[in-house]
Write a protein that holds these residues in place. Structure first.
Motif, PDB file in Angstrom:
ATOM      1  N   ALA A   1      55.024 -53.714  19.432  1.00  0.00           N
ATOM      2  CA  ALA A   1      56.278 -53.637  20.201  1.00  0.00           C
ATOM      3  C   ALA A   1      56.033 -53.656  21.701  1.00  0.00           C
ATOM      4  O   ALA A   1      56.859 -54.176  22.466  1.00  0.00           O
ATOM      5  CB  ALA A   1      57.042 -52.371  19.810  1.00  0.00           C
ATOM      6  N   ARG A   2      54.893 -53.091  22.129  1.00  0.00           N
ATOM      7  CA  ARG A   2      54.611 -52.964  23.559  1.00  0.00           C
ATOM      8  C   ARG A   2      53.585 -53.989  24.054  1.00  0.00           C
ATOM      9  O   ARG A   2      53.115 -53.888  25.182  1.00  0.00           O
ATOM     10  CB  ARG A   2      54.115 -51.547  23.858  1.00  0.00           C
ATOM     11  N   LYS A   3      53.277 -54.980  23.232  1.00  0.00           N
ATOM     12  CA  LYS A   3      52.250 -55.952  23.592  1.00  0.00           C
ATOM     13  C   LYS A   3      52.550 -56.606  24.945  1.00  0.00           C
ATOM     14  O   LYS A   3      51.691 -56.666  25.829  1.00  0.00           O
ATOM     15  CB  LYS A   3      52.128 -57.019  22.503  1.00  0.00           C
ATOM     16  N   ALA A   4      53.776 -57.091  25.115  1.00  0.00           N
ATOM     17  CA  ALA A   4      54.130 -57.778  26.360  1.00  0.00           C
ATOM     18  C   ALA A   4      54.063 -56.816  27.539  1.00  0.00           C
ATOM     19  O   ALA A   4      53.573 -57.179  28.617  1.00  0.00           O
ATOM     20  CB  ALA A   4      55.524 -58.392  26.250  1.00  0.00           C
ATOM     21  N   LEU A   5      54.554 -55.578  27.352  1.00  0.00           N
ATOM     22  CA  LEU A   5      54.514 -54.591  28.433  1.00  0.00           C
ATOM     23  C   LEU A   5      53.080 -54.262  28.818  1.00  0.00           C
ATOM     24  O   LEU A   5      52.748 -54.202  30.008  1.00  0.00           O
ATOM     25  CB  LEU A   5      55.256 -53.316  28.023  1.00  0.00           C
ATOM     26  N   LEU A   6      52.216 -54.045  27.836  1.00  0.00           N
ATOM     27  CA  LEU A   6      50.830 -53.698  28.124  1.00  0.00           C
ATOM     28  C   LEU A   6      50.125 -54.828  28.867  1.00  0.00           C
ATOM     29  O   LEU A   6      49.363 -54.585  29.815  1.00  0.00           O
ATOM     30  CB  LEU A   6      50.092 -53.350  26.829  1.00  0.00           C
ATOM     31  N   GLU A   7      50.388 -56.059  28.458  1.00  0.00           N
ATOM     32  CA  GLU A   7      49.791 -57.203  29.158  1.00  0.00           C
ATOM     33  C   GLU A   7      50.326 -57.309  30.587  1.00  0.00           C
ATOM     34  O   GLU A   7      49.569 -57.588  31.528  1.00  0.00           O
ATOM     35  CB  GLU A   7      50.076 -58.488  28.378  1.00  0.00           C
ATOM     36  N   THR A   8      51.627 -57.059  30.738  1.00  0.00           N
ATOM     37  CA  THR A   8      52.239 -57.094  32.071  1.00  0.00           C
ATOM     38  C   THR A   8      51.650 -56.006  32.960  1.00  0.00           C
ATOM     39  O   THR A   8      51.384 -56.234  34.150  1.00  0.00           O
ATOM     40  CB  THR A   8      53.764 -56.936  31.970  1.00  0.00           C
ATOM     41  N   LEU A   9      51.434 -54.822  32.396  1.00  0.00           N
ATOM     42  CA  LEU A   9      50.855 -53.729  33.178  1.00  0.00           C
ATOM     43  C   LEU A   9      49.417 -54.052  33.593  1.00  0.00           C
ATOM     44  O   LEU A   9      49.018 -53.749  34.723  1.00  0.00           O
ATOM     45  CB  LEU A   9      50.902 -52.421  32.391  1.00  0.00           C
ATOM     46  N   ASP A  10      48.647 -54.660  32.703  1.00  0.00           N
ATOM     47  CA  ASP A  10      47.283 -55.057  33.074  1.00  0.00           C
ATOM     48  C   ASP A  10      47.310 -56.000  34.280  1.00  0.00           C
ATOM     49  O   ASP A  10      46.538 -55.839  35.237  1.00  0.00           O
ATOM     50  CB  ASP A  10      46.592 -55.743  31.895  1.00  0.00           C
ATOM     51  N   GLN A  11      48.203 -56.970  34.230  1.00  0.00           N
ATOM     52  CA  GLN A  11      48.330 -57.925  35.337  1.00  0.00           C
ATOM     53  C   GLN A  11      48.812 -57.231  36.609  1.00  0.00           C
ATOM     54  O   GLN A  11      48.344 -57.531  37.715  1.00  0.00           O
ATOM     55  CB  GLN A  11      49.293 -59.048  34.944  1.00  0.00           C
ATOM     56  N   ALA A  12      49.760 -56.290  36.446  1.00  0.00           N
ATOM     57  CA  ALA A  12      50.328 -55.592  37.599  1.00  0.00           C
ATOM     58  C   ALA A  12      49.286 -54.715  38.281  1.00  0.00           C
ATOM     59  O   ALA A  12      49.235 -54.646  39.522  1.00  0.00           O
ATOM     60  CB  ALA A  12      51.536 -54.759  37.172  1.00  0.00           C
ATOM     61  N   ILE A  13      48.450 -54.026  37.487  1.00  0.00           N
ATOM     62  CA  ILE A  13      47.391 -53.191  38.066  1.00  0.00           C
ATOM     63  C   ILE A  13      46.411 -54.055  38.845  1.00  0.00           C
ATOM     64  O   ILE A  13      46.018 -53.708  39.968  1.00  0.00           O
ATOM     65  CB  ILE A  13      46.674 -52.389  36.960  1.00  0.00           C
ATOM     66  N   ASP A  14      46.050 -55.194  38.286  1.00  0.00           N
ATOM     67  CA  ASP A  14      45.151 -56.121  39.006  1.00  0.00           C
ATOM     68  C   ASP A  14      45.802 -56.610  40.288  1.00  0.00           C
ATOM     69  O   ASP A  14      45.138 -56.701  41.339  1.00  0.00           O
ATOM     70  CB  ASP A  14      44.811 -57.314  38.113  1.00  0.00           C
ATOM     71  N   LEU A  15      47.097 -56.898  40.218  1.00  0.00           N
ATOM     72  CA  LEU A  15      47.811 -57.388  41.389  1.00  0.00           C
ATOM     73  C   LEU A  15      47.875 -56.317  42.473  1.00  0.00           C
ATOM     74  O   LEU A  15      47.708 -56.612  43.670  1.00  0.00           O
ATOM     75  CB  LEU A  15      49.220 -57.826  40.988  1.00  0.00           C
ATOM     76  N   ASP A  16      48.103 -55.072  42.066  1.00  0.00           N
ATOM     77  CA  ASP A  16      48.141 -53.971  43.046  1.00  0.00           C
ATOM     78  C   ASP A  16      46.795 -53.851  43.762  1.00  0.00           C
ATOM     79  O   ASP A  16      46.741 -53.688  44.983  1.00  0.00           O
ATOM     80  CB  ASP A  16      48.493 -52.650  42.342  1.00  0.00           C
ATOM     81  N   LEU A  17      45.721 -53.915  43.007  1.00  0.00           N
ATOM     82  CA  LEU A  17      44.392 -53.797  43.600  1.00  0.00           C
ATOM     83  C   LEU A  17      44.078 -54.999  44.498  1.00  0.00           C
ATOM     84  O   LEU A  17      43.500 -54.861  45.571  1.00  0.00           O
ATOM     85  CB  LEU A  17      43.342 -53.642  42.509  1.00  0.00           C
ATOM     86  N   LYS A  18      44.461 -56.190  44.032  1.00  0.00           N
ATOM     87  CA  LYS A  18      44.210 -57.406  44.801  1.00  0.00           C
ATOM     88  C   LYS A  18      45.025 -57.413  46.097  1.00  0.00           C
ATOM     89  O   LYS A  18      44.529 -57.781  47.161  1.00  0.00           O
ATOM     90  CB  LYS A  18      44.572 -58.632  43.954  1.00  0.00           C
ATOM     91  N   HIS A  19      46.280 -56.959  45.985  1.00  0.00           N
ATOM     92  CA  HIS A  19      47.162 -56.923  47.149  1.00  0.00           C
ATOM     93  C   HIS A  19      46.612 -55.936  48.189  1.00  0.00           C
ATOM     94  O   HIS A  19      46.619 -56.207  49.377  1.00  0.00           O
ATOM     95  CB  HIS A  19      48.577 -56.518  46.744  1.00  0.00           C
ATOM     96  N   PHE A  20      46.096 -54.816  47.663  1.00  0.00           N
ATOM     97  CA  PHE A  20      45.507 -53.837  48.588  1.00  0.00           C
ATOM     98  C   PHE A  20      44.283 -54.416  49.271  1.00  0.00           C
ATOM     99  O   PHE A  20      44.076 -54.272  50.474  1.00  0.00           O
ATOM    100  CB  PHE A  20      45.116 -52.556  47.847  1.00  0.00           C
ATOM    101  N   GLY A  21      43.437 -55.098  48.458  1.00  0.00           N
ATOM    102  CA  GLY A  21      42.218 -55.655  49.014  1.00  0.00           C
ATOM    103  C   GLY A  21      42.496 -56.775  50.005  1.00  0.00           C
ATOM    104  O   GLY A  21      41.768 -56.957  50.958  1.00  0.00           O
TER     105      GLY A  21
END
Length: 229
Positions: free
Chosen positions: A209-229
């Motif tokens: 049920a949460r597959k799409a959300l979990l994948e989206t969160l993985d991408q979002a965490i990477d994006l947050d780190l990349k944006h910070f960097g």
């Protein structure tokens, strides 16, 4: 565990209690202790009850850390986002028993749990990041988008609106609101219902049920780190 997060196992229920000062600030050490407690609960094959003290679950991230440097702030936010992602995929049910306020990351702990109980009273629940000058991180936006109603998402994330318990129930932060003296008994009743689940089916259905959300969160965490960097 540690004095920051106490761990009590009783008849297949692991109660994790935040104990970090009067607002249960979420510091790197608290996040580490919560992860260790979830490790132990998984080994114990226990349903988890996450709680704080009367009046508060958590006021959010430790502001001393958040203001110490941009690097420290981003590291703490990223670790908190990973904790939320982990909670959403935890193989056993997580019940949040919120005895009062839940602010910022404290409210995200509610959004990361499977069942959320709040209490009546003059309490505030919500995401105040834009009130205090923080642009909401991608992972937070995506988690709120998934768990809140569409109108409440706009009011909460973009407008920084805080909700009283009954309004938080309607918004999607909570599943039930009870009198403060009923919190423990209500959590116990919810746990008894959850004990009837087949835990393999619960885990597999949760992940599906949460597959799409979990994948989206993985991408979002990477994006947050990349944006910070």
């Amino acid at each position: 565990m540690t004095d920051l997060v106490t761990y009590r196992l009783d008849e297949g229920v692991a109660t994790l209690t935040l104990c970090n000062g009067k607002v249960n600030a979420l510091s790197p050490a608290v996040i580490e202790a919560l992860n260790a407690a979830l490790d132990r609960a998984e080994q114990d094959r226990a349903i988890v009850v996450l709680t704080g003290q009367p009046g508060i679950l958590s006021g959010g991230y430790d502001l001393k850390v958040m203001t110490s440097s941009p690097e420290n702030a981003m590291a703490l936010v990223a670790s908190g986002s990973r904790l939320s992602r982990r909670m959403l995929a935890h193989p056993f049910p997580i019940v949040a028993a919120c005895g009062g306020h839940a602010v910022a990351k404290g409210a995200f702990l509610l959004l990361s749990s499977d069942y959320r109980i709040g209490v009546e009273g003059p309490f505030s629940i919500g995401l105040n990041e834009v009130q205090i000058g923080m642009t909401m991180h991608h992972a937070g936006i995506e988690l709120a988008r998934d768990r809140l109603t569409k109108p409440a998402f706009q009011r909460s994330v973009i407008n920084g609106e805080m909700f009283a318990p009954q309004a938080a129930l309607q918004a999607g932060f909570l599943d039930q609101v009870v009198a403060p003296e009923q919190l423990e008994a209500t959590a116990a009743a919810v746990v008894q219902q959850l004990k009837k689940l087949n835990m393999t089916a619960h885990r597999n259905t949760k992940l599906k049920a949460r597959k799409a959300l979990l994948e989206t969160l993985d991408q979002a965490i990477d994006l947050d780190l990349k944006h910070f960097g």
